[in-house]
Structure formats: C-alpha cells, structure tokens
Design an enzyme around this catalytic site. Sequence first.
Site, PDB file in Angstrom:
ATOM      1  N   TYR A   1     -17.140  11.767   3.954  1.00 39.18           N
ATOM      2  CA  TYR A   1     -16.467  10.643   3.729  1.00 39.18           C
ATOM      3  C   TYR A   1     -17.297   9.542   2.898  1.00 39.18           C
ATOM      4  O   TYR A   1     -16.642   8.645   2.551  1.00 39.18           O
ATOM      5  CB  TYR A   1     -16.095  10.078   5.215  1.00 39.18           C
TER       6      TYR A   1
ATOM      7  N   ASP B   1      -1.252  -5.597  -7.859  1.00 39.30           N
ATOM      8  CA  ASP B   1      -2.647  -4.958  -8.012  1.00 39.30           C
ATOM      9  C   ASP B   1      -3.483  -5.968  -7.551  1.00 39.30           C
ATOM     10  O   ASP B   1      -3.620  -7.156  -8.353  1.00 39.30           O
ATOM     11  CB  ASP B   1      -2.896  -4.631  -9.508  1.00 39.30           C
TER      12      ASP B   1
ATOM     13  N   LYS C   1     -14.918   1.076   5.500  1.00 35.82           N
ATOM     14  CA  LYS C   1     -14.482   0.978   6.517  1.00 35.82           C
ATOM     15  C   LYS C   1     -15.089   0.076   7.924  1.00 35.82           C
ATOM     16  O   LYS C   1     -14.347  -0.392   8.465  1.00 35.82           O
ATOM     17  CB  LYS C   1     -13.687   2.291   6.978  1.00 35.82           C
TER      18      LYS C   1
ATOM     19  N   SER D   1       3.131   8.661   1.950  1.00 35.62           N
ATOM     20  CA  SER D   1       1.932   7.740   2.343  1.00 35.62           C
ATOM     21  C   SER D   1       2.395   7.146   3.775  1.00 35.62           C
ATOM     22  O   SER D   1       3.424   6.898   4.420  1.00 35.62           O
ATOM     23  CB  SER D   1       1.872   6.760   1.486  1.00 35.62           C
ATOM     24  N   ILE D   2       0.983   6.857   4.309  1.00 37.04           N
ATOM     25  CA  ILE D   2       1.071   6.267   5.773  1.00 37.04           C
ATOM     26  C   ILE D   2       1.951   4.822   5.691  1.00 37.04           C
ATOM     27  O   ILE D   2       2.577   4.512   6.724  1.00 37.04           O
ATOM     28  CB  ILE D   2      -0.448   6.124   6.192  1.00 37.04           C
TER      29      ILE D   2
ATOM     30  N   ALA E   1      -3.920   9.555  -1.156  1.00 35.88           N
ATOM     31  CA  ALA E   1      -5.202   8.898  -0.725  1.00 35.88           C
ATOM     32  C   ALA E   1      -6.123   9.919  -0.254  1.00 35.88           C
ATOM     33  O   ALA E   1      -7.586  10.097  -0.494  1.00 35.88           O
ATOM     34  CB  ALA E   1      -4.955   7.815   0.119  1.00 35.88           C
TER      35      ALA E   1
ATOM     36  N   GLY F   1       0.631  -1.043  -0.050  1.00 37.41           N
ATOM     37  CA  GLY F   1      -0.090  -0.110  -0.073  1.00 37.41           C
ATOM     38  C   GLY F   1       0.887   1.351  -0.168  1.00 37.41           C
ATOM     39  O   GLY F   1       0.318   2.231   0.206  1.00 37.41           O
TER      40      GLY F   1
END
Length: 252
Positions: free
Chosen positions: A153, A62, A160, A17-18, A193, A11
């Site tokens: 959101y 992917d 989520k 990115s996180i 993101a 990811g």
Amino acid sequence: MLKGKRGLVVGIANDHSIAAGCAKAFREAGAELAVTYVNEKSKPYVAPVATEVDAPIFMPLDVEIDGQMEAVFDTVRSQWGQLDFVLHSIAFCPKDDLHGPVSQCSKEGFAKAMDISVHSLIRLTRLAVPLMPEGGSILTMSYYGAEKVVDHYNIMGPVKSALQGTVRYLAAELGPKHIRVNALSPGPVQTRAGSGIAHFDALIDEARRRAPVHSLVTIEDIGHVAAGLVSDLSAKVTGDTTYVDGGYHVMA
C-alpha cells in the site's frame, strides 16, 4: 431513509466503483443526486451511473483544475439552493511513487497524492458548508492501511492517515453547525482504483482468507453503510471511521 435529501457524489469512475455502489444505494433510499466525472475521457464510463440514479446535475470535476469545483457548487446552489450530504471518494498517487517504498517517494508525488486525496476533501467541505444551513453529512473513503502497515500500500498509507486525521478535525469544527464528517474504511474491492496497487490480487486473497466472514465486501455492502451514515439515523455519529471489511480489521 433519504427521501427529500439531496447529495453530491464525487469519485465515480465506472459502474463497478465504490462511489457507484454508494450512489445507487443513496438513490434507492430516496435521495436526489448530483454526480461528477473527471474529464471527457471518463464521462462515457460515468454517464450510465448518472442515468441510472436519475441525476439532474451531471458535471465535470477535476479537483486539480481551478474553478471546476466552484462551478459544481454554483450549479447546486442555483438548482437546489441547499445540499444535505457529500460523498468524497477520490484518491490518486503517481504510479512510480505508489509502487515504490515510502522512503523513495518524491516530493512532487507526495504533494500530488495529498492534494487530490486529502486537501480536495477540505475544499469540498468549505464549499458545502454554506449549502448546509440546517446541518448535513460529509463522507469520505479511507482504508485499513491508514492505521496498520499493509504490504504494497506504500505511500497511500500515510496519505490515508492524513485523511482520517482531517476527518476528525473537520468533525470537531463543524459539529456546532450540525454538519457531520465521517470516513468509511472498506475492505479491498476489485475496482479500477484498487487494481493500481501492486500485488492487489494477493491483497484480495489475504482479505478473503483472514476476514471472519471469509468473503469480500461488495460495492453494494459499502453503499448500504454509506446510506446509513449520511441519513438521519446516524445523526449523532461524527469524526469516526466505520469499517466495512467483513471484520478484517479486528484480526491480529
């Protein structure tokens, strides 16, 4: 803290990115890492992170392409023989469905969001379990919008929510194998993101204003907590959602 452990990081979009923050924290704690990138277009943005963390395995993944996930785990098996932890930090929803009201989300958009954001965790877990004969840790990324309604959101809130429910059931199933499954719920971070969410700047400002610490979390903050959760220091923590949001989630 992670010396002698090997982990797969899925990811990373770029250095900001996180997942990149987590990968760097894992490496700093002593872990050896396998890193994936989505496609050739994304590879140049992920490669510097893979180089920085000295990843001996750097492969495309992917989750919508059949066989790529299996190829990654086959390589891990042949080069390492085992795996200690997996970080799943991927989510996606088509833009029209993400920006529209939940009541207008298309069937196709919802299915795609659930497949990439949730079912991919199930598939990763299925392939990881045989490589964790002595136990391990699986960690995914959620958000406060899974529990409470967060403006803009939209459909990712229910998605989520499904992710957090999946974490609990996987934790219950895999507990006897000493494999722990947890979710991290970071506060909003300026990432590629995050920028896809409508009015994201307003969400950032609100988080900064309302969080008890009155500041935003960083990818380094998130990485430190992630490293602790995949380490043996959290050997009895599973099925949980851990917040890294400066206390935002406790405010009414």
